[in-house]
Enzyme design. Structure first.
Site, PDB file in Angstrom:
ATOM      1  N   ARG A 217       4.826 -41.094  -5.362  1.00 54.54           N
ATOM      2  CA  ARG A 217       3.837 -40.516  -4.444  1.00 54.54           C
ATOM      3  C   ARG A 217       2.826 -41.593  -4.046  1.00 54.54           C
ATOM      4  O   ARG A 217       2.631 -42.572  -4.776  1.00 54.54           O
ATOM      5  CB  ARG A 217       3.124 -39.342  -5.117  1.00 54.54           C
ATOM      6  CG  ARG A 217       2.320 -39.723  -6.331  1.00 54.54           C
ATOM      7  CD  ARG A 217       1.734 -38.498  -7.026  1.00 54.54           C
ATOM      8  NE  ARG A 217       2.775 -37.736  -7.698  1.00 54.54           N
ATOM      9  CZ  ARG A 217       3.166 -37.979  -8.952  1.00 54.54           C
ATOM     10  NH1 ARG A 217       2.615 -38.961  -9.636  1.00 54.54           N
ATOM     11  NH2 ARG A 217       4.096 -37.248  -9.511  1.00 54.54           N
ATOM     12  N   ARG A 246       3.665 -57.530  -5.593  1.00 55.44           N
ATOM     13  CA  ARG A 246       3.419 -56.194  -6.115  1.00 55.44           C
ATOM     14  C   ARG A 246       2.967 -56.317  -7.558  1.00 55.44           C
ATOM     15  O   ARG A 246       3.600 -57.042  -8.340  1.00 55.44           O
ATOM     16  CB  ARG A 246       4.686 -55.339  -6.034  1.00 55.44           C
ATOM     17  CG  ARG A 246       4.404 -53.845  -6.091  1.00 55.44           C
ATOM     18  CD  ARG A 246       5.692 -53.047  -6.092  1.00 55.44           C
ATOM     19  NE  ARG A 246       6.213 -52.845  -7.433  1.00 55.44           N
ATOM     20  CZ  ARG A 246       7.490 -52.586  -7.710  1.00 55.44           C
ATOM     21  NH1 ARG A 246       8.383 -52.528  -6.736  1.00 55.44           N
ATOM     22  NH2 ARG A 246       7.881 -52.387  -8.953  1.00 55.44           N
ATOM     23  N   GLU A 263       5.531 -58.340  -9.607  1.00 56.53           N
ATOM     24  CA  GLU A 263       6.821 -58.382  -8.916  1.00 56.53           C
ATOM     25  C   GLU A 263       6.705 -59.262  -7.672  1.00 56.53           C
ATOM     26  O   GLU A 263       6.109 -58.851  -6.675  1.00 56.53           O
ATOM     27  CB  GLU A 263       7.254 -56.971  -8.523  1.00 56.53           C
ATOM     28  CG  GLU A 263       7.481 -56.040  -9.701  1.00 56.53           C
ATOM     29  CD  GLU A 263       8.886 -56.145 -10.263  1.00 56.53           C
ATOM     30  OE1 GLU A 263       9.634 -57.044  -9.812  1.00 56.53           O
ATOM     31  OE2 GLU A 263       9.230 -55.346 -11.133  1.00 56.53           O
TER      32      GLU A 263
END
Length: 290
Positions: A217, A246, A263
């Site tokens: 979400r 990320r 990441e």
């Protein structure tokens, strides 16, 4: 001026669950680029023929990490690679978490056990996680209770037999209620964030298939999360050259955000969850190609 020739790099076969790549390819093409979706290990690809190669869903890299890093270095000599090969080399081995911790970045405490070393598993009550330093999609990752030490040792023995270094972390219990947050950055600037549920369910075998992004979400990053993510990225070698990044965060025992992973190689950017971010990603890719 000719259209920039851009490679969006994936694995072979292209993962069906990569929802972002087809949308991104169409959007970059509509913006005027000559786009090709190619496999990183395809011997017929002429990397020198591209103005830019953007690593996307090369999600099999951990199975052949050495070959993957060698490809990145070769590709980086022939064209511009995003993210650059030195970043790929650094980020494909999660021992970078130790470097971040040494630089003062709040991270999940991590112990590393390479092949040939006797594992030192936690003795105290509480759950812990075992996973490889080179892994993706929760492959070879599992959570254990103290009484499951023998199963954890068997997992580490198998990983060592396959040449993997194991990493052991305390299980951050708050993830079961507050989940994990992933903050995405583009050109060093915060773009958007998502929240997802816990990936490792109790009793799930380390070699079982897992859903890497359950209960996905949108999320509004907090000031504390943005601060920790920025500190983590500042500590990354060659950080100014990052096209995308990320930072995955979980809550520590006191509720403070801790870095679980950074990441930089092939992160899912969650464009399906944040479709409004697509034009910004396209813009940065086109700028990087010229």
């Amino acid at each position: 001026m000719p259209s920039p020739r851009i490679a969006l790099v994936t694995c072979r076969p292209q993962p069906e669950y990569d929802r972002d790549l087809p949308v991104l390819a169409r959007a970059v093409a509509r913006a005027g680029a000559d786009v090709h979706v190619v496999g990183w290990d395809d011997p017929d690809v002429d990397w020198a023929g591209f103005d830019l190669a953007v690593i996307r869903s090369t999600w099999d890299y951990s199975l052949r990490a050495d070959a993957y890093v060698a490809w990145a270095e070769r590709c980086g000599r022939l064209t511009r690679l995003a993210n650059p090969a030195p970043v790929v080399r650094w980020n494909t081995d999660k021992r970078y978490l130790g470097e971040l911790a040494a630089a003062g970045v709040p991270t999940v405490p991590t112990y590393y056990c390479p092949p040939g070393e006797k594992p030192d598993l936690p003795e105290a009550d509480g759950e812990f996680v075992v996973k490889p330093t080179s892994g993706a999609g929760a492959r070879y990752a599992a959570r254990y209770r103290t009484e499951e030490r023998d199963t954890a040792l068997a997992q580490i023995a198998r990983m060592h037999g396959e040449g993997y270094t194991a990493m052991v972390q305390p299980y951050m219990r708050r993830i079961d209620t507050t989940g994990e947050r992933a903050l995405v950055f583009l050109g060093g600037q915060y773009l958007h964030a998502i929240q997802k549920g816990a990936v490792l369910a109790p009793g799930t075998a380390y070699d079982a298939d897992k859903i890497p992004h359950p209960d996905l979400r949108p999320w509004e990053a907090t000031a504390a999360e943005l601060d920790v993510a920025a500190r983590a990225l500042k500590a990354v070698p060659d950080a100014p050259e990052l096209l995308y990044a990320r930072v995955d965060l979980v809550d520590g025992p006191e509720g403070d955000p801790l870095v679980m992973e950074v990441e930089l190689v092939e992160p899912n950017l969650f464009l399906a969850t944040h479709p409004g971010s697509l034009p910004h990603v396209v813009e940065h890719i086109l700028k990087a190609a010229v």
